[in-house]
Design a protein around this motif. Structure first.
Motif, short mmCIF file in Angstrom:
data_model
loop_
_atom_site.label_atom_id
_atom_site.label_comp_id
_atom_site.label_asym_id
_atom_site.label_seq_id
_atom_site.Cartn_x
_atom_site.Cartn_y
_atom_site.Cartn_z
N MET A 1 -73.12 56.19 20.08
CA MET A 1 -73.75 56.69 21.29
C MET A 1 -73.20 58.08 21.60
O MET A 1 -72.07 58.39 21.25
N TYR A 2 -74.01 58.86 22.28
CA TYR A 2 -73.57 60.21 22.64
C TYR A 2 -72.31 60.15 23.52
O TYR A 2 -72.14 59.23 24.34
N GLY A 3 -71.48 61.18 23.36
CA GLY A 3 -70.21 61.24 24.07
C GLY A 3 -70.34 61.16 25.58
O GLY A 3 -69.40 60.75 26.26
N MET A 4 -71.52 61.53 26.09
CA MET A 4 -71.70 61.47 27.56
C MET A 4 -71.48 60.05 28.09
O MET A 4 -71.06 59.88 29.24
N VAL A 5 -71.76 59.05 27.25
CA VAL A 5 -71.56 57.66 27.69
C VAL A 5 -70.07 57.37 27.82
O VAL A 5 -69.61 56.83 28.84
N ASN A 6 -69.30 57.79 26.81
CA ASN A 6 -67.85 57.58 26.86
C ASN A 6 -67.22 58.37 28.01
O ASN A 6 -66.31 57.91 28.69
N ARG A 7 -67.74 59.56 28.22
CA ARG A 7 -67.21 60.39 29.32
C ARG A 7 -67.52 59.77 30.68
O ARG A 7 -66.71 59.84 31.61
N ALA A 8 -68.70 59.18 30.79
CA ALA A 8 -69.07 58.53 32.06
C ALA A 8 -68.13 57.35 32.32
O ALA A 8 -67.68 57.12 33.45
N LEU A 9 -67.82 56.61 31.24
CA LEU A 9 -66.87 55.49 31.38
C LEU A 9 -65.51 56.02 31.82
O LEU A 9 -64.86 55.46 32.71
N GLN A 10 -65.09 57.12 31.20
CA GLN A 10 -63.83 57.76 31.57
C GLN A 10 -63.82 58.11 33.06
O GLN A 10 -62.85 57.84 33.77
N ASP A 11 -64.92 58.70 33.54
CA ASP A 11 -65.00 59.09 34.95
C ASP A 11 -64.84 57.86 35.86
O ASP A 11 -64.11 57.88 36.84
N MET A 12 -65.59 56.80 35.51
CA MET A 12 -65.56 55.61 36.37
C MET A 12 -64.17 54.97 36.38
O MET A 12 -63.63 54.66 37.45
N VAL A 13 -63.58 54.81 35.18
CA VAL A 13 -62.28 54.15 35.10
C VAL A 13 -61.21 55.00 35.78
O VAL A 13 -60.37 54.49 36.52
N SER A 14 -61.25 56.33 35.56
CA SER A 14 -60.24 57.20 36.18
C SER A 14 -60.37 57.18 37.69
O SER A 14 -59.38 57.16 38.41
N ARG A 15 -61.62 57.19 38.18
CA ARG A 15 -61.83 57.18 39.63
C ARG A 15 -61.35 55.87 40.26
O ARG A 15 -60.72 55.85 41.30
N GLN A 16 -61.66 54.76 39.57
CA GLN A 16 -61.39 53.47 40.20
C GLN A 16 -60.02 52.91 39.87
O GLN A 16 -59.48 52.09 40.62
N HIS A 17 -59.45 53.31 38.73
CA HIS A 17 -58.15 52.74 38.33
C HIS A 17 -57.09 53.79 38.02
O HIS A 17 -55.98 53.45 37.63
N GLY A 18 -57.46 55.07 38.14
CA GLY A 18 -56.48 56.13 37.91
C GLY A 18 -56.52 56.66 36.48
O GLY A 18 -56.84 55.93 35.54
N ALA A 19 -56.17 57.95 36.35
CA ALA A 19 -56.21 58.62 35.04
C ALA A 19 -55.23 57.97 34.06
O ALA A 19 -55.49 57.92 32.85
N ALA A 20 -54.12 57.44 34.57
CA ALA A 20 -53.12 56.84 33.69
C ALA A 20 -53.69 55.61 32.99
O ALA A 20 -53.38 55.34 31.82
N THR A 21 -54.54 54.87 33.69
CA THR A 21 -55.16 53.68 33.08
C THR A 21 -56.06 54.11 31.93
O THR A 21 -56.06 53.50 30.86
N TRP A 22 -56.84 55.18 32.16
CA TRP A 22 -57.71 55.65 31.07
C TRP A 22 -56.89 56.12 29.86
O TRP A 22 -57.24 55.86 28.71
N GLN A 23 -55.76 56.77 30.14
CA GLN A 23 -54.89 57.21 29.03
C GLN A 23 -54.40 56.02 28.22
O GLN A 23 -54.36 56.06 26.99
N GLN A 24 -54.07 54.96 28.96
CA GLN A 24 -53.60 53.73 28.30
C GLN A 24 -54.71 53.14 27.42
O GLN A 24 -54.46 52.73 26.29
N VAL A 25 -55.94 53.14 27.93
CA VAL A 25 -57.09 52.62 27.17
C VAL A 25 -57.25 53.44 25.89
O VAL A 25 -57.38 52.89 24.78
N CYS A 26 -57.20 54.77 26.03
CA CYS A 26 -57.40 55.64 24.87
C CYS A 26 -56.29 55.45 23.84
O CYS A 26 -56.55 55.44 22.64
N GLN A 27 -55.06 55.29 24.33
CA GLN A 27 -53.94 55.05 23.41
C GLN A 27 -54.17 53.80 22.58
O GLN A 27 -54.02 53.79 21.37
N ARG A 28 -54.59 52.75 23.26
CA ARG A 28 -54.81 51.47 22.56
C ARG A 28 -55.93 51.58 21.53
O ARG A 28 -55.89 50.99 20.48
N VAL A 29 -56.99 52.35 21.89
CA VAL A 29 -58.13 52.49 20.98
C VAL A 29 -57.82 53.51 19.88
O VAL A 29 -58.45 53.52 18.83
#
Ligand code: HEM
Length: 183
Positions: A1-29
């Protein structure tokens, strides 16, 4: 899928759970947290991995996460990034749902490698219809529920969305009953 989908997920997760949570997700993936370019296609497996890992890290059940992501896509991503396109697609929930394929056809002019779903409607009454969702991908049923709920919020109507036929349970494709309050 186009990166805009992943970026939208990043926006939602960072807004609702904080940027550190998104960093943790990316590290795991195994990706950098600012890795995604909107206009570049990425493997679907990566998007699915980001969704399931977000669910694990946050404790958010994946079905609920997908519903929330559908609402976020309509009310935040599309509203902010694609306002004029959203505006020409429809002035009411019914009109908009009827024009979803046309919307993705327009999106595909900008993003030629798009693999959009097929979304068609069978009217039942002036405020209810069956939405047929045909996809080359599996597992996104709850995302569609969230998208429709987001659209209902956009048009200020109360909506009931019910899965009438399910591909996961052997049907040819998903069919939703969508019923909304007359405006
Ligand atoms: C301007 C607004 C929109 C844009 C820019 C957009 C763009 C996209 C993109 C980039 C994808 C990923 C597919 C790929 O990269 O190959 C996608 C998938 C999808 N879109 Fe849209 N979309 C928009 C609005 C909507 C709306 C309002 C709905 C409401 C039902 C919708 C339903 C879907 C579904 C269900 C998928 C999953 C793909 C699948 O099942 O294979 N989209 N869209």
């Amino acid at each position: 899928m186009y990166g805009m989908v992943n970026r939208a997920l990043q926006d939602m997760v960072s807004r609702q759970h904080g940027a550190a949570t998104w960093q943790q997700v990316c590290q795991r993936v195994g990706v950098e947290d600012e890795f995604f370019l909107s206009n570049q296609p990425y493997p679907d497996e990566l998007t699915y991995g980001l969704v399931t890992t977000t669910a694990e890290v946050t404790g958010w059940p994946v079905e609920e996460l997908l519903v929330a992501f559908g609402e976020w896509w309509v009310l935040d991503t599309a509203a902010k990034g694609y306002g004029p396109l959203m505006a020409v697609t429809g002035r009411s929930l019914g009109e908009f749902l009827h024009n979803l394929d046309q919307l993705h056809t327009r999106v595909a002019m900008i993003y030629p490698q798009l693999r959009p779903p097929q979304l068609s409607c069978t009217d039942l009454t002036s405020h209810s219809l069956e939405l047929h969702y045909v996809s080359s991908r599996a597992g996104l049923t709850n995302f569609v529920v969230g998208l429709v709920r987001g659209l209902a919020k956009r048009f200020g109507v109360a909506v009931h969305v019910e899965l009438r036929a399910s591909r996961a349970r052997g049907a040819d494709h998903d069919v939703f009953l969508v019923d909304w309050s007359a405006p």
